[in-house]
Design a protein around this motif. Structure first.
Motif, PDB file in Angstrom:
ATOM      1  N   LYS A  45      81.974  91.105 -21.276  1.00  0.00           N
ATOM      2  CA  LYS A  45      81.056  92.179 -20.876  1.00  0.00           C
ATOM      3  C   LYS A  45      81.787  93.506 -20.685  1.00  0.00           C
TER       4      LYS A  45
ATOM      5  N   ASN B 252      81.432  95.634 -23.969  1.00  0.00           N
ATOM      6  CA  ASN B 252      80.263  96.500 -24.182  1.00  0.00           C
ATOM      7  C   ASN B 252      79.840  97.219 -22.890  1.00  0.00           C
TER       8      ASN B 252
ATOM      9  N   LEU C 285      78.964  96.343 -20.003  1.00  0.00           N
ATOM     10  CA  LEU C 285      78.006  95.840 -19.020  1.00  0.00           C
ATOM     11  C   LEU C 285      78.742  95.666 -17.696  1.00  0.00           C
TER      12      LEU C 285
ATOM     13  N   ARG D 152      76.713 100.265 -26.957  1.00  0.00           N
ATOM     14  CA  ARG D 152      76.096  98.934 -27.012  1.00  0.00           C
ATOM     15  C   ARG D 152      75.258  98.751 -28.273  1.00  0.00           C
TER      16      ARG D 152
ATOM     17  N   ILE E 188      77.307  97.327 -31.028  1.00  0.00           N
ATOM     18  CA  ILE E 188      77.941  96.029 -30.802  1.00  0.00           C
ATOM     19  C   ILE E 188      76.856  94.961 -30.709  1.00  0.00           C
TER      20      ILE E 188
ATOM     21  N   TYR F  31      75.317  91.542 -29.496  1.00  0.00           N
ATOM     22  CA  TYR F  31      75.592  90.795 -28.274  1.00  0.00           C
ATOM     23  C   TYR F  31      74.687  89.573 -28.222  1.00  0.00           C
TER      24      TYR F  31
ATOM     25  N   ILE G 211      73.771  86.638 -25.865  1.00  0.00           N
ATOM     26  CA  ILE G 211      73.956  86.327 -24.456  1.00  0.00           C
ATOM     27  C   ILE G 211      73.927  84.816 -24.234  1.00  0.00           C
ATOM     28  N   GLN G 212      74.626  84.399 -23.187  1.00  0.00           N
ATOM     29  CA  GLN G 212      74.594  83.010 -22.729  1.00  0.00           C
ATOM     30  C   GLN G 212      73.118  82.636 -22.498  1.00  0.00           C
TER      31      GLN G 212
ATOM     32  N   ALA H 241      70.732  82.855 -24.790  1.00  0.00           N
ATOM     33  CA  ALA H 241      69.935  83.623 -25.769  1.00  0.00           C
ATOM     34  C   ALA H 241      69.271  84.887 -25.215  1.00  0.00           C
ATOM     35  N   GLY H 242      68.601  84.824 -24.066  1.00  0.00           N
ATOM     36  CA  GLY H 242      68.012  86.025 -23.469  1.00  0.00           C
ATOM     37  C   GLY H 242      67.002  86.725 -24.370  1.00  0.00           C
ATOM     38  N   LEU H 243      66.203  85.950 -25.117  1.00  0.00           N
ATOM     39  CA  LEU H 243      65.163  86.584 -25.931  1.00  0.00           C
ATOM     40  C   LEU H 243      64.095  87.173 -25.012  1.00  0.00           C
ATOM     41  N   PHE H 244      63.404  88.215 -25.504  1.00  0.00           N
ATOM     42  CA  PHE H 244      62.316  88.811 -24.721  1.00  0.00           C
ATOM     43  C   PHE H 244      61.067  87.964 -24.890  1.00  0.00           C
ATOM     44  N   PRO H 245      60.631  87.308 -23.801  1.00  0.00           N
ATOM     45  CA  PRO H 245      59.561  86.315 -23.944  1.00  0.00           C
ATOM     46  C   PRO H 245      58.211  86.912 -24.361  1.00  0.00           C
TER      47      PRO H 245
ATOM     48  N   ARG I 179      69.237  88.567 -33.939  1.00  0.00           N
ATOM     49  CA  ARG I 179      68.965  89.813 -33.225  1.00  0.00           C
ATOM     50  C   ARG I 179      70.255  90.626 -33.068  1.00  0.00           C
TER      51      ARG I 179
END
Ligand SMILES: Nc1ncnc2c1ncn2[C@@H]1O[C@H](COP(=O)(O)OP(=O)(O)OP(=O)(O)O)[C@@H](O)[C@H]1O
Ligand SMILES: [Mg+2]
Lengths: 522, 257
Positions: free
Chosen positions: B47, B50, B52, B76, B79, B81, B83-84, B86-90, B150
């Motif tokens: 992190k 980038n 964070l 960002r 780059i 990224y 995420i652990q 996935a962190g998709l936008f639901p 993504r």
């Protein structure tokens, strides 16, 4: 449908429209305040605590008090504005709270992904956090809507038309059908709005455009359809006024008032005032005036409204003005008081006292005749001997007034307990023995009907309470208004007023019917 | 192109350090694996690249430029990224999720749409079938593929991946791993991938950076680690995959002693 029910329905479009306009605008502005502030509070820890505390504190103020406080805060303005502001403030808490929790509860992995992709804080908020918090925020909006629709019924005493008019009028005139009528329609309104917002939420989460458009149209239909009759009646052309003016022209009577603006009649929230309001309304209509009624206002609110030209005409009582406005306490004769009060009103407030209506509605202590005989009580002085352990019931307003303090001191009634209640209930309470004495109104029909004894006041501690007809400073310049009102001076006797009150309180007649009885007796 | 030099990070104002001293470099087409036990500082290191997480010391440069001199938001967007988890936008469809960074960069919709289809194809998801779905309508493996797509969307020069293939069944995992290597051989970005799975590290890495307690325990190619483990800890780490490989070898026809 019975006539009584038909009468209730006749007012429904106007009152429901007023209620809807008030509730919807309060919730709408509430949303525009709550959501941005709530969102901002999730960004600034130092704002969050105070914001939630203040919103929570507002919630702890009783609804009626918050509404009443808005009037003096707005310099005596009554009607839509104070009610709207109070309701808006009230709606803020559930919406701010849900906005804050909704945003803070968004999965941190998701907000971090947003940041990690290069979204700015603003883009994250608008594009990710708000959409994901939407169900929680909408739940808050629904809660606020239901609260506000319910609380809008309390807007009546500050002069904003709402379904509360049915409830307050029903309570005062013992018309329980009206009370239930008001409650039912306010509940229906709350449920309908709640379900429409829910449907809107479902169509958003399921991305169902058709359902969304349908729901939005339904909401718009309810809003516009509901508010339109109110706006039309409040601001539009009044077909009835024109027709009446025509009638008078035909009869050759002077048109006088018809060309002037609408005359608004204010009144307080008890039976006699409803009747007098209806009485003035029909008298002025007969003179060709356009009339609107602002009933159910609190005593001081009504006077503020009159002074500031929000209301044009009202009936008040000399003793009330003597004590609460002039802050005088010394006893004085009836006609001297009348002169001094009229002089004071003109000089200090520009309010014109047209003259006395002819009857006096004094405060008087009353108790059951059999109880009085048992204890050997005939005057307030006798009462003092039994003060210990006595309970005196009355309008909460009475016990705060200087007249009461004077009576208490003059006769030594300090040991008696006082119990505030709505004046409509006190007569039953004394009859049923729930209280021993009440602060009755001398024109109330229930004194005779319930076999109550009015205690003598040998020290003349209660001041005189002549009903007087008052006109606002601006309205006193309306051509023809004072001339139209002058014939009403000294035309209602104590007996006539008592009989009119009895018709409403005991026989369940409408105030307008009782007003007709007053006109008939003249 | 990416260079970390004596980077450290303290979350408590210098009392303790999550990352004490980490240095490594990554060139285009290279895949650097950060390997180590839980809490050793892998995610923190990633992190910082980038921004964070802001480093407490040391320097990170990209193409010779210190990243602290760059606008973090703009940085960002260049780059990728993953995420652990996935962190998709639901609340967004798969296509919308993949299109996030191109949209932020202001691409024309006409350019975004074919790009999304290409990316979904690249990670083995049929666009016609998946583009309109919401993340909750996908399996765990499919979600992670979308996470990779993504991150690749705006053709980043650097990819950061935080345990991108965790919690997958071995078959899926193996196929995504090989696909990823294939994609990288085409696109030639520099990748930094975090894992605590030694087998994954050995199979994917150009070089492995073993981290222990916020310090680099060893840097080397998979061969170097297998043949010359720097200490007993790394010896233990590689002993498991080595033993498994030997046992499998013995089972295979033609192999064994
Ligand atoms: N935001 C934070 N604030 C304070 N401490 C943190 C924060 N993030 C991580 N840490 C601590 O820093 C240390 C390193 O954490 P990090 O997330 O980098 O570990 P990791 O190697 O990624 O572990 P894992 O394999 O479990 O994901 C841990 O002790 C962790 O508790
Ligand atoms: Mg981690």
């Amino acid at each position: 449908m019975s006539q009584a029910l038909r009468d209730l329905f006749a007012d429904l479009p106007y009152l429901l429209g007023g209620h809807l306009l008030l509730s919807l605008s309060a919730v709408l502005i509430g949303v525009l305040i709550s959501v941005p502030f709530g969102a901002l509070a999730t960004r600034h820890d130092r704002l969050r605590g105070p914001l939630l505390t203040v919103a929570g504190l507002i919630q702890t103020i009783p609804g009626l008090a918050l509404l009443a406080l808005m009037v003096p805060l707005l310099g005596g303005t009554i009607g839509f504005l104070p009610a709207f502001l109070a309701l808006t403030l009230y709606s803020v808490l559930p919406m701010v709270r849900n906005t804050v929790t909704g945003i803070m509860d968004v999965d941190p992995a998701v907000t971090e992904a947003a940041r990690g992709m290069g979204m700015t804080s603003r883009q994250t908020l608008l594009g990710v956090e708000l959409p994901l918090a939407a169900p929680v925020i909408i739940a808050g909006i629904r809660t606020a809507t239901v609260w506000v629709v319910g609380m809008a019924t309390l807007a009546t005493p500050v002069g904003a038309p709402s379904l509360g008019q049915y409830i307050f009028l029903g309570l005062q005139t013992r018309n329980w059908t009206a009370v239930i009528f008001g409650c039912v329609f306010s509940a229906i309104l709350a449920v309908v709005l709640d379900q429409l917002i829910r449907a809107l939420e479902i169509s958003a989460t399921t991305r169902n455009k058709r359902m969304g458009i349908l729901t939005l149209s339904a909401l718009a239909l309810v809003a516009i359809g509901g508010i339109a009759p109110f706006v039309a009646e409040r601001f539009g052309e009044r077909p009835t006024g024109g027709a009446r003016a025509g009638d008078l022209d035909a009869s050759g009577a002077p048109v006088g008032l018809s060309s002037a603006r609408t005359v608004s009649i204010g009144s307080k929230g008890f039976t006699e005032q409803y009747i007098l309001s209806a009485y003035l309304e029909s008298e002025l209509r007969a003179e060709g005036a356009d009339v609107s009624a602002r009933p159910n206002m609190g005593s001081t609110i009504l006077f503020d409204a009159l002074r500031s030209d929000t209301v044009d005409v009202c009936v008040d009582y000399t003793g009330t003005i003597w004590a609460t406005l002039m802050k005088r306490a010394e006893p004085i004769g009836r006609s001297e008081m009348l002169i001094e009060v009229a002089h004071y009103l003109k000089k200090e407030h520009g309010v014109i006292c047209v003259g006395p209506l002819g009857f006096e509605n004094a405060y008087a202590l009353a108790m059951r005749k059999d109880r009085a005989a048992e204890l050997g009580i005939r005057s307030i002085a006798d009462l003092a001997r039994h003060a210990e352990g006595l309970t005196i019931g009355g309008d909460p307003e009475v016990f705060g007034r200087s007249e009461w303090k004077r009576v208490r001191a003059a006769y030594g009634l300090q040991a008696a307990r006082t119990r505030g209640m709505d004046s409509t209930f006190m007569y039953d309470a004394v009859r049923d023995g729930q209280v021993d004495v009440i602060t009755a109104y001398s024109t109330d029909g229930r004194i005779a009907a319930y076999d109550l004894l009015v205690l003598k006041d040998p020290k003349q501690a209660f001041p005189p309470y002549d009903a007087i007809l008052l006109v606002a400073p601006g309205a006193s310049k309306l051509p023809g208004l004072l001339d139209a009102l002058r014939p009403l001076v000294n035309r209602i006797s104590n007996t006539a007023m008592r009989e009119a009150n009895r018709l409403v309180d005991l026989e369940g007649k409408a105030p307008a019917v009782a007003a007709d009885s007053l006109r008939a007796k003249r | 192109m990416l260079d970390l030099s004596h980077v450290r990070k303290s979350y408590d104002g210098g009392l303790t350090h999550a990352v004490k001293d980490v240095s490594f470099a990554a060139e285009p087409g290279e895949l650097i694996v950060l390997l180590g036990g839980s809490g050793c500082g892998k995610t923190t290191t990633l992190k910082m690249i980038n921004r964070l997480v802001e480093p407490s010391g040391g320097t990170i440069t990209i193409d010779g430029q210190d990243i602290l001199g760059l606008d973090p938001v703009a940085l960002r967007r260049t780059i990728g990224y993953v995420i652990q988890g996935a962190g998709l936008f639901p609340h967004m469809t798969i296509a919308e999720n993949v299109a996030v960074v191109p949209k932020l960069l202001g691409w024309e919709p006409a350019r975004i749409r074919p790009r999304v289809d290409t990316l979904l194809d690249l990670v083995g998801l049929e666009p016609g079938d998946f583009a309109g779905r919401l993340p909750r309508e996908l399996s765990g493996g499919q979600v992670q593929r979308v996470g990779v797509a993504r991150a690749l969307a705006a053709e980043p020069a650097i990819m950061l991946l935080d345990e991108p293939f965790g919690a997958l069944d071995p078959v899926t995992r193996d196929s995504i791993q090989s696909e990823f290597i294939r994609i990288q051989s085409e696109v030639k970005f520099a990748a930094v991938l975090v894992t605590h799975d030694m087998t994954e590290a050995l199979l994917m890495a150009t070089r492995i950076v073993v981290i222990r307690d916020g310090l680099v325990a060893q840097i080397g190619t998979p061969e170097e680690l297998l043949n010359h483990p720097a200490d007993d800890y790394i010896e233990t780490l590689i002993s498991t995959p080595r033993r498994q490989a030997e046992r499998l070898d013995a089972l295979l026809p033609g192999g064994g002693a």
